[in-house]
Design a protein around this motif. Structure first.
Motif, PDB file in Angstrom:
ATOM      1  N   ILE A  44      10.706   2.563  16.401  1.00  0.00           N
ATOM      2  CA  ILE A  44       9.605   1.723  16.881  1.00  0.00           C
ATOM      3  C   ILE A  44      10.145   0.393  17.401  1.00  0.00           C
ATOM      4  N   GLU A  45      11.056  -0.191  16.641  1.00  0.00           N
ATOM      5  CA  GLU A  45      11.621  -1.477  17.024  1.00  0.00           C
ATOM      6  C   GLU A  45      12.357  -1.385  18.363  1.00  0.00           C
ATOM      7  N   ARG A  46      13.030  -0.270  18.584  1.00  0.00           N
ATOM      8  CA  ARG A  46      13.816  -0.100  19.828  1.00  0.00           C
ATOM      9  C   ARG A  46      12.996   0.539  20.953  1.00  0.00           C
ATOM     10  N   LEU A  47      11.713   0.766  20.713  1.00  0.00           N
ATOM     11  CA  LEU A  47      10.799   1.362  21.704  1.00  0.00           C
ATOM     12  C   LEU A  47      11.221   2.767  22.118  1.00  0.00           C
ATOM     13  N   ILE A  48      11.767   3.521  21.160  1.00  0.00           N
ATOM     14  CA  ILE A  48      12.150   4.906  21.479  1.00  0.00           C
ATOM     15  C   ILE A  48      11.367   5.894  20.622  1.00  0.00           C
ATOM     16  N   HIS A  49      10.369   5.415  19.896  1.00  0.00           N
ATOM     17  CA  HIS A  49       9.532   6.321  19.107  1.00  0.00           C
ATOM     18  C   HIS A  49       8.660   7.135  20.064  1.00  0.00           C
ATOM     19  N   PRO A  50       8.617   8.459  19.898  1.00  0.00           N
ATOM     20  CA  PRO A  50       7.880   9.296  20.863  1.00  0.00           C
ATOM     21  C   PRO A  50       6.374   9.038  20.886  1.00  0.00           C
ATOM     22  N   ASP A  51       5.828   8.439  19.836  1.00  0.00           N
ATOM     23  CA  ASP A  51       4.386   8.211  19.781  1.00  0.00           C
ATOM     24  C   ASP A  51       4.001   6.756  20.044  1.00  0.00           C
ATOM     25  N   LEU A  52       4.912   5.990  20.609  1.00  0.00           N
ATOM     26  CA  LEU A  52       4.621   4.598  20.957  1.00  0.00           C
ATOM     27  C   LEU A  52       4.840   4.382  22.448  1.00  0.00           C
ATOM     28  N   LEU A  53       3.795   3.990  23.140  1.00  0.00           N
ATOM     29  CA  LEU A  53       3.872   3.669  24.570  1.00  0.00           C
ATOM     30  C   LEU A  53       3.604   2.182  24.740  1.00  0.00           C
ATOM     31  N   VAL A  54       4.484   1.506  25.443  1.00  0.00           N
ATOM     32  CA  VAL A  54       4.340   0.063  25.630  1.00  0.00           C
ATOM     33  C   VAL A  54       4.446  -0.276  27.112  1.00  0.00           C
ATOM     34  N   LEU A  55       3.420  -0.938  27.616  1.00  0.00           N
ATOM     35  CA  LEU A  55       3.397  -1.406  29.003  1.00  0.00           C
ATOM     36  C   LEU A  55       3.377  -2.927  28.957  1.00  0.00           C
ATOM     37  N   ASP A  56       4.580  -3.504  29.085  1.00  0.00           N
ATOM     38  CA  ASP A  56       4.717  -4.963  28.989  1.00  0.00           C
ATOM     39  C   ASP A  56       5.252  -5.462  30.329  1.00  0.00           C
ATOM     40  N   GLN A  57       6.496  -5.916  30.382  1.00  0.00           N
ATOM     41  CA  GLN A  57       7.060  -6.368  31.652  1.00  0.00           C
ATOM     42  C   GLN A  57       7.323  -5.179  32.573  1.00  0.00           C
ATOM     43  N   LEU A  58       6.965  -5.345  33.833  1.00  0.00           N
ATOM     44  CA  LEU A  58       7.181  -4.290  34.815  1.00  0.00           C
ATOM     45  C   LEU A  58       8.087  -4.748  35.950  1.00  0.00           C
ATOM     46  N   TRP A  59       8.287  -6.034  36.046  1.00  0.00           N
ATOM     47  CA  TRP A  59       9.174  -6.589  37.058  1.00  0.00           C
ATOM     48  C   TRP A  59       9.604  -7.960  36.583  1.00  0.00           C
ATOM     49  N   ILE A  60      10.886  -8.263  36.696  1.00  0.00           N
ATOM     50  CA  ILE A  60      11.414  -9.548  36.272  1.00  0.00           C
ATOM     51  C   ILE A  60      12.073 -10.195  37.472  1.00  0.00           C
ATOM     52  N   GLU A  61      11.649 -11.377  37.835  1.00  0.00           N
ATOM     53  CA  GLU A  61      12.199 -12.064  38.997  1.00  0.00           C
ATOM     54  C   GLU A  61      13.711 -12.226  38.857  1.00  0.00           C
ATOM     55  N   ASP A  62      14.420 -11.939  39.931  1.00  0.00           N
ATOM     56  CA  ASP A  62      15.884 -12.059  40.034  1.00  0.00           C
ATOM     57  C   ASP A  62      16.624 -10.901  39.375  1.00  0.00           C
ATOM     58  N   VAL A  63      15.919 -10.072  38.571  1.00  0.00           N
ATOM     59  CA  VAL A  63      16.591  -8.884  38.005  1.00  0.00           C
ATOM     60  C   VAL A  63      15.699  -7.658  38.226  1.00  0.00           C
TER      61      VAL A  63
END
Length: 332
Positions: A67-86
């Protein structure tokens, strides 16, 4: 991080815990409040507690790590989608979002924006219907970023959610969303935190620095953590505060006008400088504060319009200078 690790928001956490304990989980929650007050931190902690309840004790440590590493199959997270300069660094984006990004990586449909589009919602939808544990949580930060087509697609999911799915959406204000989306969520309101809640984050700082940073954070633990962990940012804020204080104490109109240059261009720097002008005003004589404060409030309001910002700053500087020359200035 569990909900017991969250700073502040005791009433909101108590309500979420009550829903969890009673088995009265809503299929969708909407956390509403100013940016950086901790809405998304609570959302992630809440999702972790939901998912960990489905795991046998022997497997909880591994699941918590996933969960902490956002690799849990039952956790979907839509946070940053684009970061300026990267914008092409998908690894950087993957630190906060784990919804598939293939549609954005496709150069023919490159989306150099943090706006949530229909393809983002479709990517979420594909994952929602996959098999998994009893619960699957989907977190969407700043849902007001959704384009109309994406918001309508999300609405259809919320109208007929798959069993065991829990959405947690965050937004600065419910008024920024479709009323039909809001009506399908259990709404919790979040507010800036008191200094006493935030003070533990600055235990190793001198008293003077603590007071300065707490005032600057304006009740937002996210802002406070950023400044606490970034010495360059703290120096930057100190310099900006010194400049703001210099505006109020200046005797030359030319000096005042030069100091207001950061306000000429709309953006985060202008917002920060306005805040520093407000904080620095507290060090002025009470009667000067009252007169200058009214002018500052008017400036802040007018800067939200399409009026010429440089002209607004000139008008403001002249108002401040006029008060400085009035009899009340002899009180300083």
């Amino acid at each position: 991080m569990g909900m017991e690790d969250v700073i502040g928001h005791a009433a909101q956490i108590a309500q979420l815990r009550g829903d969890l304990e009673s088995g009265n989980l809503a299929h969708a929650y909407l956390f509403v409040g100013p940016p950086h007050v901790g809405k998304f931190s609570v959302a992630k902690a809440f999702a972790a507690e939901i998912l960990l309840r489905d795991v046998a004790p022997a497997g909880r440590e591994r699941a918590a790590h996933q969960i902490e590493r956002l690799i849990h199959p039952d956790l979907l997270v839509l946070d940053q989608l684009w970061i300026e300069d990267v914008q092409e660094d998908w690894d950087a984006i993957a630190k906060t979002s784990n919804v598939p990004q293939e549609h954005r990586a496709d150069s023919s449909r490159s989306m150099k924006t943090d706006t949530i589009g229909i393809d983002d919602v479709r990517a979420v939808q594909d994952r929602l219907y996959a098999t998994g544990g009893p619960h699957r949580c989907c977190l969407v930060r700043s849902v007001e970023r959704m384009q109309d087509e994406a918001a309508n697609a999300l609405l259809k999911i919320l109208e007929e959610p798959p069993p065991g799915r829990v959405f947690v959406l965050t937004a600065a204000a419910a008024s920024l969303l479709l009323p039909t989306v809001v009506s399908r969520c259990r709404v919790l309101h979040f507010h800036p935190l008191a200094h006493r809640d935030l003070a533990p984050l600055l235990e190793d700082f001198p008293e003077e620095d603590r007071g300065f940073l707490l005032h600057l954070a304006q009740g937002s633990p996210g802002v406070l953590r950023t400044m606490r962990d970034d010495p360059d940012r703290r120096r930057e804020e100190r310099l900006m505060h010194t400049a703001a204080l210099g505006f109020w104490t200046a005797t030359s109109l030319v000096d005042r006008l030069k100091t207001l240059t950061p306000l000429h261009k709309r953006g985060p720097e202008a917002e920060r400088f306005l805040l520093h002008l407000s904080l620095a005003l507290r060090d002025c004589h009470p009667q000067m504060r009252a007169a200058w404060g009214s002018a500052l409030l008017e400036l802040a309001r007018l800067l939200q319009t399409n009026a010429n910002r440089a002209l607004l700053c000139t008008r403001f500087a002249l108002q401040v200078a006029a008060v400085s020359l009035s009899p009340v200035s002899s009180l300083q």
